[in-house]
Design an enzyme around this catalytic site. Sequence first.
Site, PDB file in Angstrom:
ATOM      1  N   CYS A 119      13.983  10.922   6.484  1.00 27.27           N
ATOM      2  CA  CYS A 119      13.979  10.713   7.961  1.00 27.27           C
ATOM      3  C   CYS A 119      15.382  10.600   8.442  1.00 27.27           C
ATOM      4  CB  CYS A 119      13.462   9.268   7.879  1.00 27.27           C
ATOM      5  SG  CYS A 119      14.529   8.079   7.026  1.00 27.27           S
ATOM      6  N   GLU A 139       9.973   1.857  10.752  1.00 27.63           N
ATOM      7  CA  GLU A 139      10.835   2.996  10.367  1.00 27.63           C
ATOM      8  C   GLU A 139      10.005   4.392  10.479  1.00 27.63           C
ATOM      9  OE1 GLU A 139      12.952   2.118   7.002  1.00 27.63           O
ATOM     10  OE2 GLU A 139      14.053   0.153   7.754  1.00 27.63           O
ATOM     11  N   LYS A 152       0.882  -1.223   0.083  1.00 23.03           N
ATOM     12  CA  LYS A 152       0.000   0.033   0.032  1.00 23.03           C
ATOM     13  C   LYS A 152       0.704   1.291   0.055  1.00 23.03           C
ATOM     14  CE  LYS A 152      -1.774   3.093   1.868  1.00 23.03           C
ATOM     15  NZ  LYS A 152      -1.860   4.405   1.572  1.00 23.03           N
ATOM     16  N   GLU A 179       9.672  17.292  14.171  1.00 22.74           N
ATOM     17  CA  GLU A 179       9.852  16.914  12.684  1.00 22.74           C
ATOM     18  C   GLU A 179       9.331  17.878  11.746  1.00 22.74           C
ATOM     19  OE1 GLU A 179       8.760  13.022  10.816  1.00 22.74           O
ATOM     20  OE2 GLU A 179      10.974  12.714  10.316  1.00 22.74           O
TER      21      GLU A 179
HETATM   22  P1  NAD Z   1       2.293   8.850   7.248  1.00 29.08           P
HETATM   23  O1  NAD Z   1       2.612   8.001   8.473  1.00 29.08           O
HETATM   24  O2  NAD Z   1       1.405  10.054   6.989  1.00 29.08           O
HETATM   25  O3  NAD Z   1       1.863   7.771   5.997  1.00 29.08           O
HETATM   26  C1  NAD Z   1       2.855   6.511   5.680  1.00 29.08           C
HETATM   27  C2  NAD Z   1       1.944   5.443   5.416  1.00 29.08           C
HETATM   28  O4  NAD Z   1       0.873   5.347   5.827  1.00 29.08           O
HETATM   29  C3  NAD Z   1       1.064   6.169   3.794  1.00 29.08           C
HETATM   30  O5  NAD Z   1       1.090   5.164   2.826  1.00 29.08           O
HETATM   31  C4  NAD Z   1      -0.305   6.366   4.470  1.00 29.08           C
HETATM   32  O6  NAD Z   1      -1.491   6.090   3.823  1.00 29.08           O
HETATM   33  C5  NAD Z   1      -0.280   5.142   5.583  1.00 29.08           C
HETATM   34  N1  NAD Z   1      -1.420   5.259   6.625  1.00 29.08           N
HETATM   35  C6  NAD Z   1      -1.827   6.461   7.185  1.00 29.08           C
HETATM   36  N2  NAD Z   1      -2.586   6.306   8.219  1.00 29.08           N
HETATM   37  C7  NAD Z   1      -2.646   4.995   8.362  1.00 29.08           C
HETATM   38  C8  NAD Z   1      -3.326   4.059   9.138  1.00 29.08           C
HETATM   39  N3  NAD Z   1      -4.230   4.172  10.109  1.00 29.08           N
HETATM   40  N4  NAD Z   1      -2.981   2.470   8.982  1.00 29.08           N
HETATM   41  C9  NAD Z   1      -2.455   2.077   7.916  1.00 29.08           C
HETATM   42  N5  NAD Z   1      -1.743   2.920   7.262  1.00 29.08           N
HETATM   43  C10 NAD Z   1      -1.906   4.257   7.288  1.00 29.08           C
HETATM   44  O7  NAD Z   1       3.837   9.171   6.728  1.00 29.08           O
HETATM   45  P2  NAD Z   1       4.199  10.261   5.357  1.00 29.08           P
HETATM   46  O8  NAD Z   1       3.659  11.694   5.733  1.00 29.08           O
HETATM   47  O9  NAD Z   1       3.688   9.448   3.997  1.00 29.08           O
HETATM   48  O10 NAD Z   1       5.901  10.165   5.470  1.00 29.08           O
HETATM   49  C11 NAD Z   1       6.748  10.937   6.075  1.00 29.08           C
HETATM   50  C12 NAD Z   1       7.113  10.338   7.482  1.00 29.08           C
HETATM   51  O11 NAD Z   1       7.573   9.134   7.183  1.00 29.08           O
HETATM   52  C13 NAD Z   1       8.239  11.208   8.391  1.00 29.08           C
HETATM   53  O12 NAD Z   1       7.837  11.086   9.772  1.00 29.08           O
HETATM   54  C14 NAD Z   1       9.495  10.421   8.062  1.00 29.08           C
HETATM   55  O13 NAD Z   1      10.530  10.690   9.026  1.00 29.08           O
HETATM   56  C15 NAD Z   1       8.896   9.111   7.937  1.00 29.08           C
HETATM   57  N6  NAD Z   1       9.881   8.181   7.113  1.00 29.08           N
HETATM   58  C16 NAD Z   1      10.810   7.418   7.906  1.00 29.08           C
HETATM   59  C17 NAD Z   1      11.694   6.703   7.380  1.00 29.08           C
HETATM   60  C18 NAD Z   1      12.505   5.685   8.355  1.00 29.08           C
HETATM   61  O14 NAD Z   1      13.503   5.047   7.529  1.00 29.08           O
HETATM   62  N7  NAD Z   1      12.668   5.892   9.532  1.00 29.08           N
HETATM   63  C19 NAD Z   1      11.970   6.859   5.998  1.00 29.08           C
HETATM   64  C20 NAD Z   1      11.158   7.568   5.229  1.00 29.08           C
HETATM   65  C21 NAD Z   1      10.254   8.369   5.857  1.00 29.08           C
END
Ligand code: NAD
Length: 511
Positions: free
Chosen positions: A307, A273, A194, A405
């Site tokens: 990240c 992550e 997804k 962040e």
């Molecule tokens: P997000 O958490 O908003 O979304 C990530 C994914 O989760 C999307 O596909 C979204 O549709 C899905 N999602 C949202 N709500 C959900 C739920 N209730 N159940 C299941 N899935 C759900 O994150 P984002 O804004 O897309 O990405 C940015 C974030 O990702 C930042 O905080 C960044 O630091 C983090 N990130 C971390 C790493 C790492 O390796 N630690 C790498 C890249 C990004």
Amino acid sequence: MNKPVSDALNRNLALAGKYLARFADGVVPHNIGGEKVSGAATFEDNSPVDNSRLAVVAAGGRAEIDRAARAAAEAFKAWRDVTGERRQEILHDIADRIEARAEEIAIVESVDTGQPIRYMSKAAIRGAENFRFFADRAPGARDGLSLPTDTHINYTLRQPIGPVGVITPWNTPFMLSTWKIAPALAAGCTVVHKPAEWSPLSAVLLTEIMQEAIVAAGLPAGVVNLVQGLGEDAGKSLTEHPDIKAIGFVGESSTGSLIMAQGAPTLKRVHFELGGKNPVIVFGDADLDRALDAALFMIYSLNGERCTSSSRALIQRSIYDDFVARAAERVKKIVVGHPLDPKTEIGPLIHPRHVEKVLSYAEAARKDGAKVAVGGTQWPGAGANYVAPTLFTDATTKMRIAQEEIFGPVLTAIPFEDEADALRIANDVRYGLTAYIWTKDVGRAHRVAEAVDAGMVWVNSENVRHLPTPFGGVKASGIGRDGGDYSFDFYMETKNIAIAYDRHKIPTIGT
Ligand code: NAD
């Protein structure tokens, strides 16, 4: 002779027209077991360049996730029995096919995310490397330990956990998806992916490519499945589905909490992550030129939507003024522009809602008493999503700009007095993903590396990945590690088998 840069941009714009045309008409369907499926619900995917529509995308919910999970469960019976050597060949075939479409992947990823092409041109290559790395580990994925006693030979072996869900964020989605999916396939798991709703397009290419290689090997397309949609619908349903045994998730810390709760009734194994607020700690004795290069690269490349970005610069007081002045001069020279222009160092941010969030921190900085040394505004004369590279100085650790962040091209500089002060500030956040330490004092490097709250530490270096090493965070930055064998620990179950010698005396009862 070098061609003028505008020619390169024009060429890339023409390529974008060519590669994005397939997404422009009709609805981009899900890909469930090789079948193109779309229901009534859709969402729009827009270009960060001008927020114009790139695609209308099928928005999955419970029904599509159920269908995909069942496809993955059915395909698991065949995929888990494929030998490690055969999986190795198939994963290398996937890598070959990714490389063959590297240009297309780079262009689609750059337009869909707003990430500069200078970085996205490597997206496919990095993705292919992930497949090759885990391909070569597939034959050994089952390997275990021999743990003999006087009476029994115990040995362990690892078996794939089953169909898994992979949920990815919108920043650098192609690379991140391959990093999650390649080890799952190498382990023998099948996958429902997804992707994020703000940048779903490169996942369509990845699923297509993986299925081509899998089907060419005579295996079911349902080994990998793609369901697009919103987090609260498709994502939530995936985390709740009983056939899905584990969720590999990359995204925000708050979403991680939701997923943990959603997965609890089915006892989902989770790997998270999450976010970061990573310190780059520069001591007075550091090589300042190198430290400056690394600190700026780690926050201003990839639009700061990264990240592992070094979003807090902790600078020792003795060099603080000099460091910050030099940083400000460099930040003013960063080239902001169209993501497909090879000259561009920072492109548009992903979405107007994200832009609003990033820009709001300039006001927060002023209100809390920090200085907006550079930027803090939209980039003049460009589209709505272009944000000026920003440097906040004279911050203290309790300010919002030092705690939250921001996930944009924004660096917060904080002075510190000595080693203890540096550590106190470094650890004074809820996150703990990476830390970067700059010093020539080896003893101090060891001390600080050991004491800092982070899953990964680089000393006198920017983030350089070595794929066998563990990747992951502590505190609100994540649960679990991947990379090398760590990925297999997540995607596989370890079974212990104990075989008795004849000399083993069985206790008797009822004689
Ligand atoms: P997000 O958490 O908003 O979304 C990530 C994914 O989760 C999307 O596909 C979204 O549709 C899905 N999602 C949202 N709500 C959900 C739920 N209730 N159940 C299941 N899935 C759900 O994150 P984002 O804004 O897309 O990405 C940015 C974030 O990702 C930042 O905080 C960044 O630091 C983090 N990130 C971390 C790493 C790492 O390796 N630690 C790498 C890249 C990004």
